[in-house]
Motif scaffolding. Structure first.
Motif, PDB file in Angstrom:
ATOM      1  N   ASP A 289       0.845  -1.030   0.086  1.00 51.16           N
ATOM      2  CA  ASP A 289       0.156   0.018   0.070  1.00 51.16           C
ATOM      3  C   ASP A 289       1.056   1.227   0.060  1.00 51.16           C
ATOM      4  O   ASP A 289       2.101   1.256   0.167  1.00 51.16           O
ATOM      5  N   SER A 293       2.582  -0.318   4.266  1.00 47.93           N
ATOM      6  CA  SER A 293       1.987  -1.633   4.657  1.00 47.93           C
ATOM      7  C   SER A 293       1.959  -2.692   3.522  1.00 47.93           C
ATOM      8  O   SER A 293       1.394  -2.291   2.361  1.00 47.93           O
ATOM      9  N   TYR A 295       0.182  -6.599   2.277  1.00 55.91           N
ATOM     10  CA  TYR A 295      -0.651  -7.858   2.458  1.00 55.91           C
ATOM     11  C   TYR A 295      -0.620  -8.738   1.646  1.00 55.91           C
ATOM     12  O   TYR A 295      -0.113  -8.891   0.530  1.00 55.91           O
ATOM     13  N   ILE A 308      -7.545 -12.365   3.323  1.00 53.46           N
ATOM     14  CA  ILE A 308      -6.440 -11.245   3.148  1.00 53.46           C
ATOM     15  C   ILE A 308      -6.138 -10.760   4.554  1.00 53.46           C
ATOM     16  O   ILE A 308      -6.837 -10.915   5.646  1.00 53.46           O
ATOM     17  N   GLY A 309      -4.754 -10.628   4.520  1.00 46.84           N
ATOM     18  CA  GLY A 309      -4.229 -10.228   6.011  1.00 46.84           C
ATOM     19  C   GLY A 309      -2.857  -9.338   5.922  1.00 46.84           C
ATOM     20  O   GLY A 309      -2.347  -9.401   4.929  1.00 46.84           O
ATOM     21  N   PRO A 310      -2.511  -8.609   6.934  1.00 41.94           N
ATOM     22  CA  PRO A 310      -1.427  -7.751   6.930  1.00 41.94           C
ATOM     23  C   PRO A 310      -0.136  -8.600   6.924  1.00 41.94           C
ATOM     24  O   PRO A 310      -0.243  -9.615   7.787  1.00 41.94           O
ATOM     25  N   TYR A 315       7.896  -7.731   6.259  1.00 39.51           N
ATOM     26  CA  TYR A 315       7.410  -8.554   5.047  1.00 39.51           C
ATOM     27  C   TYR A 315       7.497 -10.022   4.981  1.00 39.51           C
ATOM     28  O   TYR A 315       7.486 -10.782   3.855  1.00 39.51           O
ATOM     29  N   VAL A 318       3.013 -13.194   8.165  1.00 40.42           N
ATOM     30  CA  VAL A 318       1.895 -12.709   8.423  1.00 40.42           C
ATOM     31  C   VAL A 318       1.542 -12.125   9.921  1.00 40.42           C
ATOM     32  O   VAL A 318       2.113 -12.765  10.650  1.00 40.42           O
ATOM     33  N   MET A 367      -9.323  -4.430   3.952  1.00 39.37           N
ATOM     34  CA  MET A 367      -9.488  -5.565   4.586  1.00 39.37           C
ATOM     35  C   MET A 367     -11.151  -5.825   4.548  1.00 39.37           C
ATOM     36  O   MET A 367     -11.717  -6.879   5.154  1.00 39.37           O
TER      37      MET A 367
END
Length: 468
Positions: A289, A293, A295, A308-310, A315, A318, A367
Motif C-alpha cells: 500500500d 503496509s 498484505y 486477506i491479512g497484513p 514482510y 503474516v 480488509m
C-alpha cells in the motif's frame, strides 16, 4: 362581469426586466451548483491542476479505450454421410465447444489461440513500424530472441533505477502428467527475472530463485509446485521480498513460500513455507500500500473463498489479523490495485487450465468488505469477454503519469505445452458506472467501473515511455 373575460394586458417593459433578472440570476446559480457538484464527484477536492491531469490523461488513453470488436467464428466440421446413414438417423455427433477447441492440442483452429513463431514479437524480431507494439497472445521474445519465461508473475518498478523487473515461473521444460488424473505440469526450474526500461524490450536477468534437483525434502524440489511469484521492496530493511505459492504434486501442502534478496536480480535466498493464519493457501498475491503496509491475499478453503491479512513490518510473515472475503464465490488468481483511495481486484473463476469469466471487485478498505462490480472485459466478442480473452489474471501494473490507467497482465495457459503459454497484456482503466449492484444493500456502488479493453495490437502512450 364585464371584466371577467377581458384578456390580460401586456406587461410593461419595467415589469419584464424586474421578473427576468431574478430568473437569470437563479439560472446562473443553478449552473454553478451543477458544475460544482460534478467536479466534486469526479475530481474530489483536487486543485485545477488535478482536473487538467485528468483531461490530459484522457487524451493520452483515448485510443486505448476504443472498443475493438473481434470476428471469431469456428464453423462446425463438414462430414459426408452416405444415404443409408441418413436413413438410419443416428444420434448427431456433438461438436466440440470453443473451450474444448482451445484445450485440444490437435485442433485445426489452434493457430487462432497460439500463433506460431513466425508472428513472434520482440526487439530481435520486429520491423520499424512494429516496435513497442503489444500483440496479446503472440509469442514474446527477449533481447536474445528467446521466448520470455515469466508465467504467473508480477512486475516491480524501481524508481531509482528507472527500471521494471518482471518475475515469473520459468516453465521451459517438458509438460507431463504425474499420474492419470493429475493436471499438466512442468518440473520446477525456478523463478526468472527480466528487466526493461519501456515494458516491451526485456532483458533476461536469469534464474533468481532456482529449483532443487536432488533434495527431495526441500520445498523447491523439482517434483513439487512453485507458482505465482510476486516481489515487493521493503524500505525499512532495504531488501526485496518474494512470496509464492508452494505445494506438492498433489496440491495438498497448500502453503506460501518466502524468499529474500539484497538486489532485484537476486539471487534470492529461500527462507521457509507455511500455511498463513493456519489456513491452506493456493493462488495468491501480495500488495504493498501507499503507506508501506503490505498484505497477502490467497485462495483458501478449497478455493471457495479468499483470505486477506497484513504482513509484518519486515514482510517476512503474516500477523494474526485475517479476513475472509468473497466467501462461497470460488475465485482465484487475485490481482490487486488501488486508485483514488479505493481498492480494486480482478479474480478468475476456478476451472483448472480452462479460461473463464473474470470479475472485478472493489472495497473502501483493503480488509473489506469487498463487493463484486461485474465483468471488466470490454470489446472482442461475447466469447472473448466470457473467457477473459482466453487468459487468466496475474497482475495489474499502474501506468506512471496517467492516473486511472493500468496494464492488465494475464496468462493464456497452454496445458499441452506449458512453456508455450502466452501473455495477454491489455489496457485497463477505472471510470464510469459499475455494472452490478452491491451484494449487501442492493444499490449501485459509488466506485467506478473497471474496464479491460481488447486490442489485437496496441501501444503505450508516449508520455509513459518518456516518464519511465
Amino acid at each position: 362581469m364585464g371584466n371577467k373575460y377581458r384578456k390580460p394586458s401586456a406587461l410593461h417593459g419595467d415589469a419584464v426586466s424586474k421578473c427576468t433578472l431574478p430568473i437569470v440570476v437563479w439560472c446562473l446559480v443553478g449552473c454553478v451548483l451543477i458544475v460544482h457538484f460534478y467536479t466534486s464527484i469526479f475530481y474530489g477536492d483536487g486543485e485545477e491542476g488535478d482536473v487538467r491531469v485528468r483531461l490530459n490523461s484522457h487524451l493520452l488513453t483515448r485510443d486505448l479505450e476504443k472498443i475493438e470488436e473481434e470476428s471469431f467464428f469456428i464453423p462446425p466440421p463438414r462430414v459426408k454421410r452416405s444415404p443409408r446413414a441418413v436413413k438410419r438417423k443416428p444420434k448427431p455427433k456433438r461438436h466440440l465447444s470453443i473451450i474444448e477447441e482451445f484445450l485440444d492440442e490437435n485442433s485445426q483452429f489452434r493457430h487462432l489461440f497460439f500463433p506460431d513463431i513466425r508472428t513472434a514479437v520482440g526487439p530481435m524480431n520486429n520491423t520499424e513500424n512494429d516496435e513497442l507494439n503489444f500483440y496479446p497472445g503472440r509469442m514474446w521474445l527477449d533481447t536474445h530472441g528467446e521466448p520470455i519465461q515469466a508465467h504467473g508473475g508480477g512486475i516491480l518498478y524501481i524508481d531509482r533505477f528507472k527500471t521494471y523487473y518482471w518475475y515469473g515461473e520459468n516453465k521451459d521444460g517438458p509438460t507431463y502428467h504425474a499420474h492419470q488424473r493429475a493436471s499438466a505440469r512442468v518440473d520446477i526450474i525456478g523463478i526468472s527475472c527480466y528487466s526493461s526500461k519501456d515494458l516491451w524490450t526485456w532483458k533476461n536477468e536469469g534464474i533468481v530463485l532456482a529449483g532443487e534437483q536432488t533434495n527431495i525434502t526441500h520445498d523447491l524440489y523439482k517434483l513439487n509446485v512453485l507458482e505465482r511469484p510476486k516481489v515487493i521492496y521493503n524500505d525499512k530493511t532495504e531488501k526485496y521480498i518474494m512470496w509464492m505459492h508452494i505445494d506438492d504434486a498433489n496440491y495438498t501442502k497448500a502453503s506460501v513460500g518466502i524468499a529474500v534478496s539484497k538486489t532485484p536480480v537476486g539471487p534470492f535466498e529461500y527462507l521457509y513455507s507455511k500455511q498463513p493464519h493456519g489456513f491452506e493457501s493456493r493462488d495468491m498475491t501480495i500488495f504493498k500500500d501507499d503507506n508501506g503496509s503490505a498484505y497477502v491475499i490467497y485462495s483458501s478453503e478449497g478455493n471457495s473463498e479468499l483470505h486477506i491479512g497484513p504482513l509484518t513490518d519486515d514482510y517476512l510473515d503474516v500477523t494474526h489479523e485475517v479476513r475472509r472475503i468473497l466467501v462461497g464465490n470460488r475465485r482465484e488468481a487475485p490481482a490487486l490495485f488501488k486508485y483514488q483511495g479505493t481498492y480494486y481486484m480482478i479474480t478468475s473463476g476456478c476451472s483448472g487450465w480452462a479460461p473463464n469469466e473474470a470479475l472485478a471487485h472493489a472495497a473502501e478498505s483493503i480488509m473489506g468488505p469487498w463487493e463484486t462490480i461485474g465483468n471488466p472485459c470490454t470489446g472482442g466478442n461475447r466469447i472473448f469477454r466470457h473467457t477473459t480473452f482466453f487468459a487468466q489474471s496475474t497482475y495489474v501494473l499502474p501506468l506512471p503519469g496517467i492516473p486511472g490507467s493500468f496494464i492488465f497482465m494475464a496468462d493464456r495457459w497452454n496445458p499441452a505445452d506449458l512453456k508455450d503459454s502466452r501473455y495477454v497484456w491489455l489496457p485497463l482503466t477505472v471510470g464510469g458506472a459499475a455494472d452490478e449492484p452491491l451484494e449487501y444493500d442492493f444499490r449501485f456502488p459509488l466506485w467506478s467501473r473497471v474496464s479491460i479493453y481488447w486490442h489485437r495490437k496496441w501501444k503505450l502512450p508516449n508520455a509513459v515511455l518518456v516518464d519511465s
